[in-house]
Write a protein that holds these residues in place. Structure first.
Motif, PDB file in Angstrom:
ATOM      1  N   ALA A   1       1.408  -1.325  -0.127  1.00 20.22           N
ATOM      2  CA  ALA A   1       0.490   0.003   0.409  1.00 20.22           C
ATOM      3  C   ALA A   1       0.581   1.406  -0.232  1.00 20.22           C
ATOM      4  N   PHE A   2       1.815   0.907   0.735  1.00 19.08           N
ATOM      5  CA  PHE A   2       3.020   2.608   0.808  1.00 19.08           C
ATOM      6  C   PHE A   2       3.528   2.190  -0.630  1.00 19.08           C
ATOM      7  N   MET A   3       4.170   1.203  -1.875  1.00 14.20           N
ATOM      8  CA  MET A   3       4.536   1.677  -2.837  1.00 14.20           C
ATOM      9  C   MET A   3       3.630   2.135  -3.814  1.00 14.20           C
ATOM     10  N   LEU A   4       2.130   1.841  -3.576  1.00 16.17           N
ATOM     11  CA  LEU A   4       1.202   2.271  -4.475  1.00 16.17           C
ATOM     12  C   LEU A   4       1.761   3.585  -5.497  1.00 16.17           C
ATOM     13  N   PRO A   5       1.585   3.818  -6.579  1.00 15.36           N
ATOM     14  CA  PRO A   5       2.006   4.482  -7.413  1.00 15.36           C
ATOM     15  C   PRO A   5       1.097   6.364  -7.289  1.00 15.36           C
ATOM     16  N   LEU A   6       0.439   6.324  -6.150  1.00 13.54           N
ATOM     17  CA  LEU A   6      -0.525   7.127  -5.490  1.00 13.54           C
ATOM     18  C   LEU A   6      -0.282   8.687  -6.343  1.00 13.54           C
ATOM     19  N   ASP A   7      -1.080   9.310  -6.595  1.00 10.80           N
ATOM     20  CA  ASP A   7      -1.183  10.983  -7.218  1.00 10.80           C
ATOM     21  C   ASP A   7      -0.938  11.568  -5.860  1.00 10.80           C
ATOM     22  N   GLN A   8       0.370  12.089  -5.416  1.00  9.75           N
ATOM     23  CA  GLN A   8       0.417  12.182  -3.681  1.00  9.75           C
ATOM     24  C   GLN A   8      -0.014  14.218  -4.151  1.00  9.75           C
TER      25      GLN A   8
ATOM     26  N   ASN B   1      -5.614  15.083  -4.416  1.00  6.72           N
ATOM     27  CA  ASN B   1      -5.703  13.920  -2.900  1.00  6.72           C
ATOM     28  C   ASN B   1      -7.562  13.237  -3.417  1.00  6.72           C
ATOM     29  N   VAL B   2      -8.116  14.307  -4.638  1.00  3.69           N
ATOM     30  CA  VAL B   2      -9.761  13.304  -4.294  1.00  3.69           C
ATOM     31  C   VAL B   2      -9.105  11.975  -5.562  1.00  3.69           C
ATOM     32  N   LYS B   3      -7.799  12.616  -6.423  1.00  3.95           N
ATOM     33  CA  LYS B   3      -7.417  11.307  -7.742  1.00  3.95           C
ATOM     34  C   LYS B   3      -6.246  10.486  -6.570  1.00  3.95           C
ATOM     35  N   LYS B   4      -6.338  10.568  -5.783  1.00  5.09           N
ATOM     36  CA  LYS B   4      -5.446   9.984  -4.804  1.00  5.09           C
ATOM     37  C   LYS B   4      -6.018   8.679  -4.106  1.00  5.09           C
ATOM     38  N   THR B   5      -7.330   9.235  -3.375  1.00  5.08           N
ATOM     39  CA  THR B   5      -8.174   8.497  -3.054  1.00  5.08           C
ATOM     40  C   THR B   5      -9.615   7.631  -3.872  1.00  5.08           C
ATOM     41  N   LEU B   6      -9.217   7.797  -5.285  1.00  5.68           N
ATOM     42  CA  LEU B   6      -9.943   7.308  -6.133  1.00  5.68           C
ATOM     43  C   LEU B   6      -9.065   6.159  -6.494  1.00  5.68           C
ATOM     44  N   GLN B   7      -8.093   6.466  -6.488  1.00  2.00           N
ATOM     45  CA  GLN B   7      -6.390   5.412  -6.617  1.00  2.00           C
ATOM     46  C   GLN B   7      -6.613   4.168  -6.178  1.00  2.00           C
ATOM     47  N   LEU B   8      -6.578   5.114  -4.921  1.00  3.93           N
ATOM     48  CA  LEU B   8      -6.698   3.727  -3.188  1.00  3.93           C
ATOM     49  C   LEU B   8      -7.475   3.226  -3.898  1.00  3.93           C
ATOM     50  N   SER B   9      -9.395   3.791  -3.794  1.00  4.34           N
ATOM     51  CA  SER B   9     -10.052   3.248  -3.936  1.00  4.34           C
ATOM     52  C   SER B   9     -10.392   1.324  -4.974  1.00  4.34           C
ATOM     53  N   ILE B  10      -9.906   2.631  -6.296  1.00  5.89           N
ATOM     54  CA  ILE B  10      -9.508   1.816  -7.564  1.00  5.89           C
ATOM     55  C   ILE B  10      -8.722  -0.333  -6.523  1.00  5.89           C
ATOM     56  N   TYR B  11      -7.645   0.521  -5.722  1.00  4.87           N
ATOM     57  CA  TYR B  11      -7.405  -0.618  -4.954  1.00  4.87           C
ATOM     58  C   TYR B  11      -7.802  -1.430  -5.065  1.00  4.87           C
ATOM     59  N   HIS B  12      -8.466  -1.328  -3.636  1.00 10.95           N
ATOM     60  CA  HIS B  12      -9.482  -2.200  -2.701  1.00 10.95           C
ATOM     61  C   HIS B  12     -10.514  -2.918  -3.245  1.00 10.95           C
ATOM     62  N   ILE B  13     -10.926  -2.043  -4.369  1.00 11.71           N
ATOM     63  CA  ILE B  13     -12.151  -2.751  -5.097  1.00 11.71           C
ATOM     64  C   ILE B  13     -11.086  -3.994  -5.967  1.00 11.71           C
ATOM     65  N   GLY B  14     -10.696  -3.801  -5.836  1.00  7.23           N
ATOM     66  CA  GLY B  14      -9.039  -5.195  -6.588  1.00  7.23           C
ATOM     67  C   GLY B  14      -8.990  -5.911  -5.880  1.00  7.23           C
ATOM     68  N   ARG B  15      -9.054  -5.778  -4.320  1.00  8.03           N
ATOM     69  CA  ARG B  15      -8.558  -6.963  -2.927  1.00  8.03           C
ATOM     70  C   ARG B  15      -9.482  -7.753  -3.268  1.00  8.03           C
TER      71      ARG B  15
ATOM     72  N   ASP C   1      -5.399   1.031 -14.806  1.00 13.72           N
ATOM     73  CA  ASP C   1      -5.446   0.004 -14.314  1.00 13.72           C
ATOM     74  C   ASP C   1      -4.648  -0.997 -13.235  1.00 13.72           C
ATOM     75  N   THR C   2      -3.621  -0.115 -13.688  1.00  9.31           N
ATOM     76  CA  THR C   2      -2.486  -0.185 -12.368  1.00  9.31           C
ATOM     77  C   THR C   2      -3.144  -0.954 -11.086  1.00  9.31           C
ATOM     78  N   PHE C   3      -4.220  -0.001 -10.591  1.00  5.95           N
ATOM     79  CA  PHE C   3      -4.620   0.038  -9.362  1.00  5.95           C
ATOM     80  C   PHE C   3      -5.604  -0.932  -9.092  1.00  5.95           C
ATOM     81  N   LEU C   4      -6.047  -1.672 -10.498  1.00  5.73           N
ATOM     82  CA  LEU C   4      -6.635  -2.687 -10.259  1.00  5.73           C
ATOM     83  C   LEU C   4      -6.471  -4.205 -10.111  1.00  5.73           C
ATOM     84  N   THR C   5      -5.466  -4.114 -10.681  1.00  2.00           N
ATOM     85  CA  THR C   5      -4.515  -5.271 -11.094  1.00  2.00           C
ATOM     86  C   THR C   5      -3.375  -5.563  -9.982  1.00  2.00           C
TER      87      THR C   5
END
Length: 236
Positions: free
Chosen positions: A24-31, A34-48, A124-128
């Motif tokens: 999770a710490f290594m995710l290439p999130l947009d720092q 914040n809106v994009k970062k939250t969306l990317q993190l949400s997609i990551y959780h959806i993948g899990r 699609d990176t975060f979902l994968t």
């Protein structure tokens, strides 16, 4: 039973941080957004959650296959006992066992693919990454899978695992935004609660299998003769 999956996920979040936290710490999130970062993190959780759901369906199918032999209650009792036994067995006796070598080989390939995905920044990176993350070994996931088998249904097995994964989302998200939010003493106390709760879940599955007539917790099994009569009534 489904509530137990959620609580197991919530309590086990600290354990998950040890396994999935570094990813999770290594995710290439947009720092910078914040809106994009939250969306990317949400997609990551959806993948899990999707990964947990797929695994839960497969193990729920296994549970259904076993229940077709008329051992649904015995299966629930056996899995409850197994949960308790696994908590009592020291981890050193489980690690590195030869029977687990094929699993370790598959896990190695998942980790290699995961490492490659962490270097990308495509949509699609975060979902994968989340989906692959869901297949990494975790003691709590194994416990949840036992619960999925005991549900005796592919649908309920998948739902059980997804609810378990949902329970891990809040803490996994918080640590991404604020590292070091928990002191070592707090982590230690919560870690000690995890085996206790796994034992409680094991006892719940045992009680469920005993068919004591307790609504929602331990319902009595349907009489075989009434089920047979119902089938005969619907025959042409």
């Amino acid at each position: 039973m489904l509530t137990s999956a959620l609580v197991l996920g919530l309590l086990g979040s600290l354990h998950c941080l040890g396994m999935c936290g570094p990813i999770a710490f290594m995710l290439p999130l947009d720092q910078n957004n914040n809106v994009k970062k939250t969306l990317q993190l949400s997609i990551y959780h959806i993948g899990r959650l999707l990964a947990y759901g797929v695994i839960g369906i497969l193990f729920g199918l296994l549970g259904k296959g076993l229940s077709l032999f008329g051992i649904q209650q015995k299966l629930s009792i056996g899995i409850g006992v197994l949960m308790i036994v696994l908590v009592l067995i020291p981890a050193k006796y489980m690690n590195g066992h030869k029977l687990l070598s094929p699993i370790y080989s598959i896990i190695g390939k998942v980790k290699s693919k995961l490492g490659a995905e962490l270097k990308k920044k495509t949509p699609d990176t975060f979902l994968t990454i989340g989906f692959l993350n869901g297949f990494l070994p975790c003691g709590l996931v194994y416990m949840a899978l036992l619960g999925a088998i005991a549900m005796g249904s592919p649908l309920e097995g998948g739902l059980y695992m997804m609810i378990f994964g949902l329970g891990t989302v809040p803490l996994m998200s918080l640590v991404v935004y604020s590292r070091g939010m928990f002191s070592t003493s707090v982590k230690s106390r919560i870690q000690k609660l995890i085996p206790v709760f796994v034992v409680i879940i094991g006892i719940l599955f045992i009680v469920r299998g005993l068919g004591l007539g307790i609504p929602y917790v331990s319902p009595k099994p349907a009489p075989t003769d009434s089920v047979t009569a119902t089938i005969e009534c619907h025959q042409p």
